[in-house]
Design an enzyme around this catalytic site. Structure first.
Site, PDB file in Angstrom:
ATOM      1  N   TYR A 136       0.822  -1.208   0.000  1.00 44.27           N
ATOM      2  CA  TYR A 136       0.000   0.000   0.000  1.00 44.27           C
ATOM      3  C   TYR A 136       0.864   1.269   0.000  1.00 44.27           C
ATOM      4  O   TYR A 136       0.403   2.322  -0.422  1.00 44.27           O
ATOM      5  CB  TYR A 136      -0.918   0.030   1.229  1.00 44.27           C
ATOM      6  CG  TYR A 136      -2.226  -0.703   1.052  1.00 44.27           C
ATOM      7  CD1 TYR A 136      -2.263  -2.054   0.748  1.00 44.27           C
ATOM      8  CD2 TYR A 136      -3.440  -0.035   1.191  1.00 44.27           C
ATOM      9  CE1 TYR A 136      -3.465  -2.732   0.599  1.00 44.27           C
ATOM     10  CE2 TYR A 136      -4.648  -0.698   1.043  1.00 44.27           C
ATOM     11  CZ  TYR A 136      -4.658  -2.044   0.749  1.00 44.27           C
ATOM     12  OH  TYR A 136      -5.852  -2.699   0.598  1.00 44.27           O
ATOM     13  N   LYS A 187       3.285 -15.325   2.159  1.00 44.59           N
ATOM     14  CA  LYS A 187       3.631 -16.172   1.015  1.00 44.59           C
ATOM     15  C   LYS A 187       5.149 -16.338   0.998  1.00 44.59           C
ATOM     16  O   LYS A 187       5.839 -15.880   0.073  1.00 44.59           O
ATOM     17  CB  LYS A 187       3.132 -15.531  -0.281  1.00 44.59           C
ATOM     18  CG  LYS A 187       1.628 -15.674  -0.514  1.00 44.59           C
ATOM     19  CD  LYS A 187       1.198 -17.081  -0.931  1.00 44.59           C
ATOM     20  CE  LYS A 187       1.647 -17.422  -2.344  1.00 44.59           C
ATOM     21  NZ  LYS A 187       1.263 -18.808  -2.717  1.00 44.59           N
ATOM     22  N   ASP A 220      -2.668 -18.152   0.702  1.00 39.24           N
ATOM     23  CA  ASP A 220      -3.685 -18.767  -0.168  1.00 39.24           C
ATOM     24  C   ASP A 220      -4.387 -19.910   0.564  1.00 39.24           C
ATOM     25  O   ASP A 220      -5.609 -20.068   0.486  1.00 39.24           O
ATOM     26  CB  ASP A 220      -3.078 -19.237  -1.498  1.00 39.24           C
ATOM     27  CG  ASP A 220      -1.861 -20.136  -1.334  1.00 39.24           C
ATOM     28  OD1 ASP A 220      -1.289 -20.184  -0.230  1.00 39.24           O
ATOM     29  OD2 ASP A 220      -1.473 -20.798  -2.320  1.00 39.24           O
ATOM     30  N   ASP A 244      -6.375  -7.140   3.908  1.00 38.85           N
ATOM     31  CA  ASP A 244      -7.508  -6.497   3.236  1.00 38.85           C
ATOM     32  C   ASP A 244      -8.410  -7.556   2.620  1.00 38.85           C
ATOM     33  O   ASP A 244      -9.625  -7.567   2.808  1.00 38.85           O
ATOM     34  CB  ASP A 244      -6.979  -5.540   2.155  1.00 38.85           C
ATOM     35  CG  ASP A 244      -8.107  -4.841   1.413  1.00 38.85           C
ATOM     36  OD1 ASP A 244      -9.040  -4.380   2.075  1.00 38.85           O
ATOM     37  OD2 ASP A 244      -8.047  -4.786   0.168  1.00 38.85           O
ATOM     38  N   ASP A 248     -12.243  -9.263   4.151  1.00 43.59           N
ATOM     39  CA  ASP A 248     -13.512  -9.222   3.404  1.00 43.59           C
ATOM     40  C   ASP A 248     -14.104 -10.627   3.294  1.00 43.59           C
ATOM     41  O   ASP A 248     -15.306 -10.826   3.419  1.00 43.59           O
ATOM     42  CB  ASP A 248     -13.296  -8.683   1.971  1.00 43.59           C
ATOM     43  CG  ASP A 248     -13.698  -7.218   1.833  1.00 43.59           C
ATOM     44  OD1 ASP A 248     -13.415  -6.449   2.778  1.00 43.59           O
ATOM     45  OD2 ASP A 248     -14.268  -6.850   0.798  1.00 43.59           O
TER      46      ASP A 248
HETATM   47  C1  IPM Z   1     -10.445  -1.446   3.747  1.00 45.14           C
HETATM   48  C2  IPM Z   1     -10.679  -0.803   2.407  1.00 45.14           C
HETATM   49  C3  IPM Z   1      -9.528   0.156   2.100  1.00 45.14           C
HETATM   50  C4  IPM Z   1      -8.242  -0.663   2.037  1.00 45.14           C
HETATM   51  C5  IPM Z   1      -9.700   1.019   0.835  1.00 45.14           C
HETATM   52  C6  IPM Z   1     -10.989   1.817   0.865  1.00 45.14           C
HETATM   53  C7  IPM Z   1      -8.525   1.933   0.618  1.00 45.14           C
HETATM   54  O1  IPM Z   1     -10.832  -1.778   1.433  1.00 45.14           O
HETATM   55  O2  IPM Z   1     -10.321  -0.713   4.747  1.00 45.14           O
HETATM   56  O3  IPM Z   1     -10.434  -2.677   3.823  1.00 45.14           O
HETATM   57  O4  IPM Z   1      -7.925  -1.242   0.993  1.00 45.14           O
HETATM   58  O5  IPM Z   1      -7.545  -0.705   3.054  1.00 45.14           O
HETATM   59 MG    MG Z   2     -10.929  -3.772   2.174  1.00 43.68          MG
END
Ligand code: IPM
Ligand code: MG
Length: 350
Positions: A136, A187, A220, A244, A248
């Site tokens: 990032y 990884k 993975d 990240d 999710d």
């Molecule tokens: C998160 C989001 C952010 C990230 C984006 C909005 C920059 O996806 O907080 O998970 O990738 O960190």
């Molecule tokens: Mg995210």
């Protein structure tokens, strides 16, 4: 000193943070709250997604709660002025390197997950995502034109010993207060940064945290195990990008991305940054359809981790649990409550 700085941001951000404000005014009326434009809203008003004044206010507050950032209307804006760039600059500026992302399945929601009830019921796993390093932020990063046509894009994944060690320490400390197990995901089979990650975590574990169980897992494989048998995990520590993605994925175990809060912490005594994991959801923004619980639970984490109000945090958590048990559901959870009605349901239980 401001206790809580609210950064509503874009899309559904203002709608969900409005419910946080209602909850805070009821539960902790003594807390001082300030609000500032952030992300695309700040770009439109001030030409930058994060102004110097807002960053200074964030560092001076006891806790910062962000709604969401981004939307299609800023897609054409230069990358360093995009709403997301403001969020990254805020995380970096506040030096909140450890992002705690709990994936917790509330009992009443066990059937809202796309996974079988027995896999997710009672799930309580905690991600510790490294938040201020890795790909990032790594340099160099650019897109260049190639002489023969076409382009070349470069991002850099980079980690130092110190960056890995401080986030691993947070994971081990958390595991000690939980079920005593840390999985470290990387990884190392293909990446040098993964090799160093494994080496540093192993070394810290041997020196200071031998009482905690440590398992290394390839990222993975972690992605697969999270849907195969999520309850095997207690704490998962991983880098910025894998964290990240995996968080999710884990959100879906809990029923909805609309349920997941997070806390980003830095050095002891510094303000924390609290954010729902979901994005700005431009498709439903302004319609009162968003689930405010991820934002409300982010406030619950702020009460616990930055505001030293554990009793109120417990009360708020219990109120959310009871509201869900009583059947309160926004659309993402298969119900029809509006954002404000879900706020009402939590306030009623408080
Ligand atoms: C998160 C989001 C952010 C990230 C984006 C909005 C920059 O996806 O907080 O998970 O990738 O960190
Ligand atoms: Mg995210």
């Amino acid at each position: 000193m401001t206790d809580l700085l609210l950064l509503p941001g874009d899309g559904i951000g203002p709608e969900v943070t409005a419910q946080v404000r209602r909850v805070a005014e009821r539960l902790t009326p003594d807390l001082s709250i300030e609000e500032r434009a952030f992300g695309g809203a700040s770009y439109d008003a001030h030409g930058a997604p994060l102004t110097d004044e807002t960053l200074a206010a964030a560092k001076a507050a006891r806790a910062v709660l962000m709604g969401a950032v981004g939307g299609p209307q800023w897609a054409g804006v230069a990358r360093d002025k995009r709403p997301e760039a403001g969020l990254l600059a805020l995380r970096a500026g506040m030096e909140v390197f450890a992002n705690l992302r709990p994936a917790l399945c509330f009992g009443p929601l066990a059937d809202a997950s796309s996974l079988k009830r027995e896999l997710v019921e009672g799930l309580d796993l905690m991600f510790v995502r490294e938040l201020t390093g890795g790909i990032y932020f790594g340099q160099p990063r650019f897109i260049e034109d190639l002489p023969g046509g076409g382009k070349r894009a470069v991002d850099t994944q980079v980690y130092t010993t110190a960056e890995i060690e401080r986030v691993a320490r947070v994971a081990f400390e958390l595991a000690r207060k939980r079920r005593g197990k840390v999985h470290s995901a990387e990884k190392s089979n293909v990446m040098d940064s993964g090799l160093l990650w494994r080496e540093v975590v192993t070394d810290l574990h041997r020196r200071e945290y031998a009482d905690v169980t440590l398992e290394h897992i390839l990222a993975d494989n972690a992605a697969m195990q999270i849907v195969k048998n999520p309850k095997q995990f207690d704490v998962i520590v991983t880098d910025n990008l894998f964290g990240d993605i995996l968080s999710d994925e884990a959100a879906q175990l809990t029923g909805s991305l609309g349920m997941l809060p997070s806390a980003a912490l830095g050095a002891e005594g510094k303000p924390g940054l609290y954010e729902p994991i979901h994005g700005s959801a431009p498709d439903i923004a302004g319609q009162g359809l968003a689930n405010p619980l991820a934002a409300i639970l982010s406030f619950e984490m702020a009460l616990r981790w930055s505001l030293a109000r554990p009793a109120e945090a417990d009360r708020l958590f219990a109120a959310v649990d009871k509201a869900l048990a009583a059947g309160a559901r926004t659309r993402d959870l298969g119900g029809s409550l509006t954002t404000a009605q879900m706020g009402d349901a939590v306030l009623a239980e408080l």
